[in-house]
Design a protein around this motif. Sequence first.
Motif, PDB file in Angstrom:
ATOM      1  N   LEU A   1      88.504  76.167  28.537  1.00 18.63           N
ATOM      2  CA  LEU A   1      89.196  76.551  27.317  1.00 18.63           C
ATOM      3  C   LEU A   1      90.667  76.805  27.598  1.00 18.63           C
ATOM      4  O   LEU A   1      91.019  77.455  28.594  1.00 18.63           O
ATOM      5  CB  LEU A   1      88.557  77.795  26.716  1.00 18.63           C
ATOM      6  CG  LEU A   1      87.076  77.667  26.355  1.00 18.63           C
ATOM      7  CD1 LEU A   1      86.539  79.007  25.868  1.00 18.63           C
ATOM      8  CD2 LEU A   1      86.866  76.602  25.310  1.00 18.63           C
ATOM      9  N   VAL A   2      91.489  76.334  26.694  1.00 17.66           N
ATOM     10  CA  VAL A   2      92.934  76.523  26.830  1.00 17.66           C
ATOM     11  C   VAL A   2      93.466  77.082  25.521  1.00 17.66           C
ATOM     12  O   VAL A   2      93.301  76.464  24.462  1.00 17.66           O
ATOM     13  CB  VAL A   2      93.649  75.206  27.165  1.00 17.66           C
ATOM     14  CG1 VAL A   2      95.149  75.439  27.276  1.00 17.66           C
ATOM     15  CG2 VAL A   2      93.094  74.616  28.457  1.00 17.66           C
TER      16      VAL A   2
ATOM     17  N   ALA B   1      79.428  78.348  19.538  1.00 19.81           N
ATOM     18  CA  ALA B   1      79.997  79.416  18.733  1.00 19.81           C
ATOM     19  C   ALA B   1      81.297  79.831  19.422  1.00 19.81           C
ATOM     20  O   ALA B   1      81.309  80.039  20.644  1.00 19.81           O
ATOM     21  CB  ALA B   1      79.039  80.593  18.646  1.00 19.81           C
ATOM     22  N   VAL B   2      82.360  79.927  18.663  1.00 21.19           N
ATOM     23  CA  VAL B   2      83.663  80.205  19.259  1.00 21.19           C
ATOM     24  C   VAL B   2      84.216  81.491  18.677  1.00 21.19           C
ATOM     25  O   VAL B   2      84.148  81.722  17.466  1.00 21.19           O
ATOM     26  CB  VAL B   2      84.641  79.042  19.019  1.00 21.19           C
ATOM     27  CG1 VAL B   2      86.004  79.352  19.645  1.00 21.19           C
ATOM     28  CG2 VAL B   2      84.076  77.754  19.609  1.00 21.19           C
ATOM     29  N   ALA B   3      84.757  82.310  19.536  1.00 20.91           N
ATOM     30  CA  ALA B   3      85.285  83.599  19.110  1.00 20.91           C
ATOM     31  C   ALA B   3      86.632  83.870  19.762  1.00 20.91           C
ATOM     32  O   ALA B   3      86.963  83.290  20.805  1.00 20.91           O
ATOM     33  CB  ALA B   3      84.306  84.720  19.465  1.00 20.91           C
TER      34      ALA B   3
ATOM     35  N   ALA C   1      98.601  92.070  22.134  1.00 22.61           N
ATOM     36  CA  ALA C   1      97.520  91.973  23.107  1.00 22.61           C
ATOM     37  C   ALA C   1      97.515  90.575  23.706  1.00 22.61           C
ATOM     38  O   ALA C   1      98.201  89.674  23.211  1.00 22.61           O
ATOM     39  CB  ALA C   1      96.165  92.243  22.441  1.00 22.61           C
ATOM     40  N   VAL C   2      96.716  90.413  24.725  1.00 17.77           N
ATOM     41  CA  VAL C   2      96.394  89.068  25.206  1.00 17.77           C
ATOM     42  C   VAL C   2      95.171  88.607  24.425  1.00 17.77           C
ATOM     43  O   VAL C   2      94.154  89.317  24.369  1.00 17.77           O
ATOM     44  CB  VAL C   2      96.113  89.045  26.713  1.00 17.77           C
ATOM     45  CG1 VAL C   2      95.709  87.642  27.153  1.00 17.77           C
ATOM     46  CG2 VAL C   2      97.347  89.516  27.484  1.00 17.77           C
ATOM     47  N   TYR C   3      95.268  87.471  23.819  1.00 12.77           N
ATOM     48  CA  TYR C   3      94.192  86.925  22.994  1.00 12.77           C
ATOM     49  C   TYR C   3      93.433  85.874  23.807  1.00 12.77           C
ATOM     50  O   TYR C   3      94.029  84.925  24.331  1.00 12.77           O
ATOM     51  CB  TYR C   3      94.758  86.321  21.711  1.00 12.77           C
ATOM     52  CG  TYR C   3      95.140  87.383  20.710  1.00 12.77           C
ATOM     53  CD1 TYR C   3      96.229  88.207  20.926  1.00 12.77           C
ATOM     54  CD2 TYR C   3      94.382  87.593  19.552  1.00 12.77           C
ATOM     55  CE1 TYR C   3      96.568  89.210  20.042  1.00 12.77           C
ATOM     56  CE2 TYR C   3      94.714  88.587  18.651  1.00 12.77           C
ATOM     57  CZ  TYR C   3      95.801  89.394  18.899  1.00 12.77           C
ATOM     58  OH  TYR C   3      96.133  90.391  18.016  1.00 12.77           O
ATOM     59  N   PHE C   4      92.121  86.071  23.880  1.00 12.75           N
ATOM     60  CA  PHE C   4      91.246  85.198  24.660  1.00 12.75           C
ATOM     61  C   PHE C   4      90.307  84.429  23.744  1.00 12.75           C
ATOM     62  O   PHE C   4      89.757  84.978  22.792  1.00 12.75           O
ATOM     63  CB  PHE C   4      90.393  86.020  25.633  1.00 12.75           C
ATOM     64  CG  PHE C   4      91.175  86.722  26.699  1.00 12.75           C
ATOM     65  CD1 PHE C   4      91.623  88.018  26.504  1.00 12.75           C
ATOM     66  CD2 PHE C   4      91.451  86.099  27.908  1.00 12.75           C
ATOM     67  CE1 PHE C   4      92.338  88.691  27.479  1.00 12.75           C
ATOM     68  CE2 PHE C   4      92.163  86.764  28.895  1.00 12.75           C
ATOM     69  CZ  PHE C   4      92.606  88.060  28.682  1.00 12.75           C
ATOM     70  N   CYS C   5      90.096  83.189  24.096  1.00  5.24           N
ATOM     71  CA  CYS C   5      89.118  82.358  23.407  1.00  5.24           C
ATOM     72  C   CYS C   5      87.802  82.394  24.189  1.00  5.24           C
ATOM     73  O   CYS C   5      87.810  82.367  25.430  1.00  5.24           O
ATOM     74  CB  CYS C   5      89.649  80.925  23.331  1.00  5.24           C
ATOM     75  SG  CYS C   5      88.556  79.773  22.497  1.00  5.24           S
ATOM     76  N   ASN C   6      86.714  82.454  23.447  1.00  2.63           N
ATOM     77  CA  ASN C   6      85.377  82.470  24.046  1.00  2.63           C
ATOM     78  C   ASN C   6      84.506  81.425  23.356  1.00  2.63           C
ATOM     79  O   ASN C   6      84.511  81.323  22.128  1.00  2.63           O
ATOM     80  CB  ASN C   6      84.766  83.862  23.879  1.00  2.63           C
ATOM     81  CG  ASN C   6      83.277  83.895  24.166  1.00  2.63           C
ATOM     82  OD1 ASN C   6      82.464  83.664  23.269  1.00  2.63           O
ATOM     83  ND2 ASN C   6      82.924  84.177  25.397  1.00  2.63           N
ATOM     84  N   ALA C   7      83.772  80.690  24.138  1.00  4.91           N
ATOM     85  CA  ALA C   7      82.810  79.730  23.586  1.00  4.91           C
ATOM     86  C   ALA C   7      81.436  80.028  24.181  1.00  4.91           C
ATOM     87  O   ALA C   7      81.304  80.195  25.400  1.00  4.91           O
ATOM     88  CB  ALA C   7      83.231  78.307  23.910  1.00  4.91           C
TER      89      ALA C   7
ATOM     90  N   GLY D   1      88.765  81.407  28.101  1.00  4.64           N
ATOM     91  CA  GLY D   1      90.072  80.900  28.451  1.00  4.64           C
ATOM     92  C   GLY D   1      90.844  81.960  29.224  1.00  4.64           C
ATOM     93  O   GLY D   1      90.377  83.082  29.420  1.00  4.64           O
ATOM     94  N   LYS D   2      92.055  81.603  29.640  1.00  5.28           N
ATOM     95  CA  LYS D   2      92.869  82.532  30.420  1.00  5.28           C
ATOM     96  C   LYS D   2      93.699  83.455  29.550  1.00  5.28           C
ATOM     97  O   LYS D   2      94.287  84.411  30.039  1.00  5.28           O
ATOM     98  CB  LYS D   2      93.771  81.744  31.378  1.00  5.28           C
ATOM     99  CG  LYS D   2      92.993  80.989  32.456  1.00  5.28           C
ATOM    100  CD  LYS D   2      93.921  80.267  33.417  1.00  5.28           C
ATOM    101  CE  LYS D   2      93.119  79.556  34.496  1.00  5.28           C
ATOM    102  NZ  LYS D   2      93.996  78.840  35.461  1.00  5.28           N
TER     103      LYS D   2
END
Length: 117
Positions: free
Chosen positions: A4-5, A33-35, A92-98, A108-109
Amino acid sequence: QVQLVESGGGLVQPGGSLGVSCASSGRTLSGYAVAWFRQVPGKEREFVAAVSRNGGFTYYGDSVKERFTISTDNGKNAVHLQMNSLKPEDTAVYFCNARAYDGVNYWGKGTLVTVSS
């Protein structure tokens, strides 16, 4: 392998808008499912928003309801988070999750969003 990027983070003034995106290199996010989550130093990672595997349902954390919108493009090649009426506490740092069918989570990073005047 899902990599994920995230993209689109940056500096925005309070009350402004910003969009961040999440894509998987080399493959679609269909079937996942992506969050979005976010985290500030010293605090737990916080749920922001999610879209179901079929794209038919969306969910939001209480602190972002009616300000943030999660969406996907056709084919679910990317998942976007549109953030409006931003507040300093959204920094904040926003992270993607699948999450796959088998329950495996991919992260993602992260991308930094700073809300400041």
